[in-house]
Scaffold this motif. Sequence first.
Motif, PDB file in Angstrom:
ATOM      1  N   ARG A 314      73.732  92.392 -60.580  1.00  0.00           N
ATOM      2  CA  ARG A 314      73.512  92.270 -58.526  1.00  0.00           C
ATOM      3  C   ARG A 314      72.647  91.058 -58.162  1.00  0.00           C
ATOM      4  O   ARG A 314      71.449  91.258 -58.257  1.00  0.00           O
ATOM      5  CB  ARG A 314      72.672  93.245 -58.481  1.00  0.00           C
ATOM      6  CG  ARG A 314      74.323  94.548 -58.389  1.00  0.00           C
ATOM      7  CD  ARG A 314      74.720  94.895 -57.774  1.00  0.00           C
ATOM      8  NE  ARG A 314      75.994  96.227 -57.479  1.00  0.00           N
ATOM      9  CZ  ARG A 314      77.032  96.973 -58.815  1.00  0.00           C
ATOM     10  NH1 ARG A 314      77.220  95.103 -59.397  1.00  0.00           N
ATOM     11  NH2 ARG A 314      77.357  97.852 -58.726  1.00  0.00           N
ATOM     12  N   GLY A 315      73.385  90.143 -57.723  1.00  0.00           N
ATOM     13  CA  GLY A 315      72.394  89.132 -57.444  1.00  0.00           C
ATOM     14  C   GLY A 315      71.875  88.374 -58.907  1.00  0.00           C
ATOM     15  O   GLY A 315      72.406  87.760 -59.715  1.00  0.00           O
ATOM     16  N   GLU A 316      70.681  88.364 -58.921  1.00  0.00           N
ATOM     17  CA  GLU A 316      69.428  87.844 -59.878  1.00  0.00           C
ATOM     18  C   GLU A 316      69.098  89.473 -60.988  1.00  0.00           C
ATOM     19  O   GLU A 316      68.276  89.279 -61.700  1.00  0.00           O
ATOM     20  CB  GLU A 316      68.155  87.619 -59.977  1.00  0.00           C
ATOM     21  CG  GLU A 316      68.679  86.108 -58.947  1.00  0.00           C
ATOM     22  CD  GLU A 316      66.989  85.453 -58.457  1.00  0.00           C
ATOM     23  OE1 GLU A 316      66.467  85.963 -59.805  1.00  0.00           O
ATOM     24  OE2 GLU A 316      67.185  84.231 -58.699  1.00  0.00           O
ATOM     25  N   ARG A 317      69.938  90.635 -60.320  1.00  0.00           N
ATOM     26  CA  ARG A 317      69.383  91.901 -61.343  1.00  0.00           C
ATOM     27  C   ARG A 317      70.580  91.990 -62.312  1.00  0.00           C
ATOM     28  O   ARG A 317      72.027  92.170 -61.906  1.00  0.00           O
ATOM     29  CB  ARG A 317      69.318  92.969 -60.284  1.00  0.00           C
ATOM     30  CG  ARG A 317      69.562  93.711 -61.182  1.00  0.00           C
ATOM     31  CD  ARG A 317      69.202  95.702 -60.578  1.00  0.00           C
ATOM     32  NE  ARG A 317      68.253  95.196 -58.915  1.00  0.00           N
ATOM     33  CZ  ARG A 317      68.162  96.366 -58.253  1.00  0.00           C
ATOM     34  NH1 ARG A 317      68.989  96.828 -58.079  1.00  0.00           N
ATOM     35  NH2 ARG A 317      67.033  96.185 -56.871  1.00  0.00           N
ATOM     36  N   LEU A 318      69.765  92.190 -63.657  1.00  0.00           N
ATOM     37  CA  LEU A 318      70.902  92.545 -64.317  1.00  0.00           C
ATOM     38  C   LEU A 318      71.115  93.809 -65.166  1.00  0.00           C
ATOM     39  O   LEU A 318      69.795  94.611 -65.205  1.00  0.00           O
ATOM     40  CB  LEU A 318      71.366  90.853 -65.485  1.00  0.00           C
ATOM     41  CG  LEU A 318      72.092  91.765 -67.190  1.00  0.00           C
ATOM     42  CD1 LEU A 318      73.022  91.420 -66.771  1.00  0.00           C
ATOM     43  CD2 LEU A 318      71.071  90.009 -67.730  1.00  0.00           C
ATOM     44  N   THR A 319      72.078  94.466 -65.388  1.00  0.00           N
ATOM     45  CA  THR A 319      71.986  96.021 -65.727  1.00  0.00           C
ATOM     46  C   THR A 319      72.566  95.908 -67.044  1.00  0.00           C
ATOM     47  O   THR A 319      73.993  95.745 -67.207  1.00  0.00           O
ATOM     48  CB  THR A 319      72.666  97.151 -65.215  1.00  0.00           C
ATOM     49  OG1 THR A 319      71.762  97.210 -63.691  1.00  0.00           O
ATOM     50  CG2 THR A 319      72.295  98.541 -65.827  1.00  0.00           C
ATOM     51  N   VAL A 320      71.873  96.284 -68.468  1.00  0.00           N
ATOM     52  CA  VAL A 320      72.579  96.233 -69.651  1.00  0.00           C
ATOM     53  C   VAL A 320      72.384  97.473 -70.298  1.00  0.00           C
ATOM     54  O   VAL A 320      71.443  98.454 -70.030  1.00  0.00           O
ATOM     55  CB  VAL A 320      71.892  95.187 -70.988  1.00  0.00           C
ATOM     56  CG1 VAL A 320      72.185  94.034 -70.240  1.00  0.00           C
ATOM     57  CG2 VAL A 320      70.497  95.429 -70.727  1.00  0.00           C
ATOM     58  N   GLU A 321      73.295  97.604 -71.096  1.00  0.00           N
ATOM     59  CA  GLU A 321      73.458  98.925 -71.928  1.00  0.00           C
ATOM     60  C   GLU A 321      72.861  98.864 -73.587  1.00  0.00           C
ATOM     61  O   GLU A 321      74.081  97.707 -73.821  1.00  0.00           O
ATOM     62  CB  GLU A 321      74.288  99.910 -71.946  1.00  0.00           C
ATOM     63  CG  GLU A 321      75.294 100.148 -70.677  1.00  0.00           C
ATOM     64  CD  GLU A 321      74.598 101.500 -70.053  1.00  0.00           C
ATOM     65  OE1 GLU A 321      73.874 101.704 -70.551  1.00  0.00           O
ATOM     66  OE2 GLU A 321      74.244 101.553 -68.449  1.00  0.00           O
TER      67      GLU A 321
END
Length: 429
Positions: A314-321
């Motif tokens: 999301r834009g400059e937000r990265l979600t990783v598992e």
Amino acid sequence: MTESVYTARRRGAVSVLFAVAFWCLLAGQASAVTVSGLYTVDVPVSGTSGRALEDGYQEGLRQVMVRVSGTRDVLKLDGLDEVLSGAESMLLSYQVNRVGGAARLQMSFGAVGVNRALASIQAPVWGANRPLTALWVAVEDRGNRQLLTRAAGPDSDNRWVQLLSRAAADRGLPIVFPSEAFAGDRALLSDLWGQFVGRIQQASEEMSHDALALVRISRSGGQWRAGWVIDGMGMDAREQSVSAGTPEQLVEAVIDRWTEQYSSRYAVTAGEVGEAPTVAMVLEGVSTLSDYGQVTQALQGMTPVMSVGASRVRGERLTVEVTFSGELDQLQEHIALDPRFVVAERPSEPVTRSASDESAAATPSSDSQVSSETAGEGSLSAEGAAAGFSYQPLAPGDEEDSEQAFESLYEVLYYRWQPAPGVDGGDRS
């Protein structure tokens, strides 16, 4: 006065604060609340002998298992005795204090270990991210009706607020009371007593919440009765009620009923726990493919990390598992060694104190005795022992973020990616 008589620390563990972190979304949207402290507990013990401590470990694990499974039925399952016999092996830290002449044992259990233990006896596991319930409670006693508000907080002399706050803390159920501005609103109190949801919904628009609980408490003869409706989160909207002989028993029955209903909806089955735990990690400041590559490489190079998978951008937000081995606090310790991962700073707002006033008052004395095998490694901090629930607004999310949070067994980790200039491509000039 509190005198610490014995402290000990398990290797590789970090102190756990008994607190609640609040994920603040847009007004009117879901507000996933991360509950830290689910695996921390305080119980009375008869002394510091091996037998007394073992009994304390097992009682503490019982309470944690009820809190994490969301149901007291977990204590009736086959195989429980075997799990309890291994309580000490699941401890991250423990400490014995003397409070008012009595000994109390404070413990933090490992989340991964407890979750696996629950799965081994086919018990459900309710994750750390839980719905926030706004409590609109009207109490009628001797002809007088009162609306419970934030002003009558757990530090006040309002018995009902204290009882509800402590019972909710015991079960890991995040709750919030309305502002004291509504205390004198007789029309709103009348609607609450009639359990008309419309005006309550309007009054709650500025409150972050997932569900509204409209509760009326009254006494008839020697019995107390609580009737309620819950609006939101797909809960049963029909009126429900319980009765009990004392306010303490009544509040416990109400909170038990709510946690049972929430956990039946959001807890995962034993088969979904798995051997390899996975935690969601949100990183701000990941703006290029180079950033993504560095983040992935850095995480994969950490000893506890088994795999890293991208979830969303999301834009400059990265979600990783991140799938890892060992305990979650060990993973966090490894991440803390890399200065490029900066823990997100969030303001906090006190909400309630911990379930035990005596525990909250416990502060180790300067002459604490530390076992020789753990000397120098520290002990459960005074701040962690004394902390109560608090709200910590997190980064705004969206509906998908919230749904994923509810499905996760572990708290969402928040960091900002901040590579140093000239280090691993960190200089973007």
